[in-house]
Design a protein around this motif. Structure first.
Motif, PDB file in Angstrom:
ATOM      1  N   VAL A   1     -10.414  -3.927   0.072  1.00 13.82           N
ATOM      2  CA  VAL A   1     -11.523  -3.721   1.343  1.00 13.82           C
ATOM      3  C   VAL A   1     -12.709  -3.119   0.744  1.00 13.82           C
ATOM      4  O   VAL A   1     -13.746  -3.777   1.436  1.00 13.82           O
ATOM      5  CB  VAL A   1     -10.670  -2.827   2.276  1.00 13.82           C
ATOM      6  CG1 VAL A   1     -11.642  -2.342   3.616  1.00 13.82           C
ATOM      7  CG2 VAL A   1      -9.357  -3.553   2.863  1.00 13.82           C
ATOM      8  N   GLU A   2     -12.850  -2.242  -0.048  1.00 17.90           N
ATOM      9  CA  GLU A   2     -14.033  -1.686  -0.509  1.00 17.90           C
ATOM     10  C   GLU A   2     -14.956  -2.805  -1.098  1.00 17.90           C
ATOM     11  O   GLU A   2     -16.027  -3.216  -0.604  1.00 17.90           O
ATOM     12  CB  GLU A   2     -13.937  -0.639  -1.396  1.00 17.90           C
ATOM     13  CG  GLU A   2     -15.200   0.186  -1.666  1.00 17.90           C
ATOM     14  CD  GLU A   2     -16.004  -0.662  -2.994  1.00 17.90           C
ATOM     15  OE1 GLU A   2     -17.219  -0.535  -2.907  1.00 17.90           O
ATOM     16  OE2 GLU A   2     -15.323  -1.246  -3.713  1.00 17.90           O
TER      17      GLU A   2
ATOM     18  N   GLY B   1      -2.579   6.038  12.506  1.00 16.61           N
ATOM     19  CA  GLY B   1      -2.884   7.319  11.665  1.00 16.61           C
ATOM     20  C   GLY B   1      -3.390   6.755  10.336  1.00 16.61           C
ATOM     21  O   GLY B   1      -3.973   7.403   9.627  1.00 16.61           O
ATOM     22  N   LYS B   2      -2.444   5.723   9.971  1.00 19.84           N
ATOM     23  CA  LYS B   2      -2.746   4.830   8.587  1.00 19.84           C
ATOM     24  C   LYS B   2      -4.455   4.501   8.752  1.00 19.84           C
ATOM     25  O   LYS B   2      -4.908   4.153   7.585  1.00 19.84           O
ATOM     26  CB  LYS B   2      -1.912   4.151   8.141  1.00 19.84           C
ATOM     27  CG  LYS B   2      -0.427   4.844   7.807  1.00 19.84           C
ATOM     28  CD  LYS B   2       0.480   3.971   7.409  1.00 19.84           C
ATOM     29  CE  LYS B   2       1.780   4.767   6.894  1.00 19.84           C
ATOM     30  NZ  LYS B   2       2.957   3.750   6.328  1.00 19.84           N
ATOM     31  N   GLY B   3      -4.870   4.102   9.766  1.00 22.32           N
ATOM     32  CA  GLY B   3      -6.194   3.390   9.945  1.00 22.32           C
ATOM     33  C   GLY B   3      -7.239   4.579   9.947  1.00 22.32           C
ATOM     34  O   GLY B   3      -8.343   4.262   9.421  1.00 22.32           O
ATOM     35  N   VAL B   4      -6.899   5.879  10.111  1.00 24.84           N
ATOM     36  CA  VAL B   4      -8.168   6.666  10.152  1.00 24.84           C
ATOM     37  C   VAL B   4      -8.788   6.835   8.921  1.00 24.84           C
ATOM     38  O   VAL B   4     -10.124   6.886   8.855  1.00 24.84           O
ATOM     39  CB  VAL B   4      -7.460   8.191  10.712  1.00 24.84           C
ATOM     40  CG1 VAL B   4      -8.380   9.155  10.774  1.00 24.84           C
ATOM     41  CG2 VAL B   4      -7.101   7.704  12.103  1.00 24.84           C
ATOM     42  N   PRO B   5      -7.982   7.165   7.893  1.00 19.22           N
ATOM     43  CA  PRO B   5      -8.698   7.062   6.286  1.00 19.22           C
ATOM     44  C   PRO B   5      -9.673   5.789   6.093  1.00 19.22           C
ATOM     45  O   PRO B   5     -10.610   6.013   5.604  1.00 19.22           O
ATOM     46  CB  PRO B   5      -7.743   7.262   5.532  1.00 19.22           C
ATOM     47  CG  PRO B   5      -6.448   7.802   6.135  1.00 19.22           C
ATOM     48  CD  PRO B   5      -6.667   7.256   7.667  1.00 19.22           C
TER      49      PRO B   5
ATOM     50  N   THR C   1     -13.505   6.461   5.272  1.00 22.29           N
ATOM     51  CA  THR C   1     -13.964   6.009   3.986  1.00 22.29           C
ATOM     52  C   THR C   1     -15.085   5.028   4.101  1.00 22.29           C
ATOM     53  O   THR C   1     -16.118   4.698   3.470  1.00 22.29           O
ATOM     54  CB  THR C   1     -12.800   5.545   3.184  1.00 22.29           C
ATOM     55  OG1 THR C   1     -11.878   6.416   3.144  1.00 22.29           O
ATOM     56  CG2 THR C   1     -13.366   5.013   1.818  1.00 22.29           C
ATOM     57  N   PHE C   2     -14.835   4.143   5.117  1.00 20.93           N
ATOM     58  CA  PHE C   2     -15.816   2.976   5.021  1.00 20.93           C
ATOM     59  C   PHE C   2     -16.752   2.900   6.477  1.00 20.93           C
ATOM     60  O   PHE C   2     -16.847   2.047   6.948  1.00 20.93           O
ATOM     61  CB  PHE C   2     -14.990   1.573   5.060  1.00 20.93           C
ATOM     62  CG  PHE C   2     -14.257   1.444   3.956  1.00 20.93           C
ATOM     63  CD1 PHE C   2     -14.798   1.377   2.843  1.00 20.93           C
ATOM     64  CD2 PHE C   2     -12.967   1.383   3.971  1.00 20.93           C
ATOM     65  CE1 PHE C   2     -14.134   1.295   1.428  1.00 20.93           C
ATOM     66  CE2 PHE C   2     -12.113   1.333   2.812  1.00 20.93           C
ATOM     67  CZ  PHE C   2     -12.712   1.238   1.525  1.00 20.93           C
TER      68      PHE C   2
END
Length: 105
Positions: free
Chosen positions: A38-39, A56-60, A64-65
């Motif tokens: 993704v990065e 919740g797994k989408g929050v980081p 991050t991005f």
């Protein structure tokens, strides 16, 4: 049932197109390998739809991005065996590529 993959070498007659822009759907986007993918996609200007199993797994990913928030969209799909909400080839959400980066179901 296990995963299977097809190894393509230089003798393979099937050529994969090289994509340099567009929209990419990435499943398992919160995983270690997928986060690097993704990065890289965002750094190269792609629009990324990141698929995760819970909000919740989408929050980081969003944190991050954050600098690429205009090109990152999070989609929650709790159960991939009953996916009806993601259309990979429709005129509404055409994806240039789909990357399944995750464990087998």
């Amino acid at each position: 049932h296990g995963c299977s993959c097809r190894h393509i070498d230089s003798s393979c007659s099937t050529k994969m197109p090289i994509v340099s822009s567009g929209k990419v759907l990435v499943t398992g986007a919160n995983g270690f390998v997928a986060m690097w993918i993704v990065e890289s996609l965002l750094r190269h200007g792609y629009f990324v739809r990141a698929v995760v199993r819970t909000e919740g797994k989408g929050v980081p990913l969003l944190r991050t991005f954050a600098n690429a928030a205009d090109r990152l969209e999070i989609t929650v799909v709790e159960d991939f065996t009953v996916v009806r909400g993601i259309s990979v080839g429709s005129s509404v959400h055409p994806f240039t590529s789909v990357l399944f980066i995750g464990r087998c179901l």
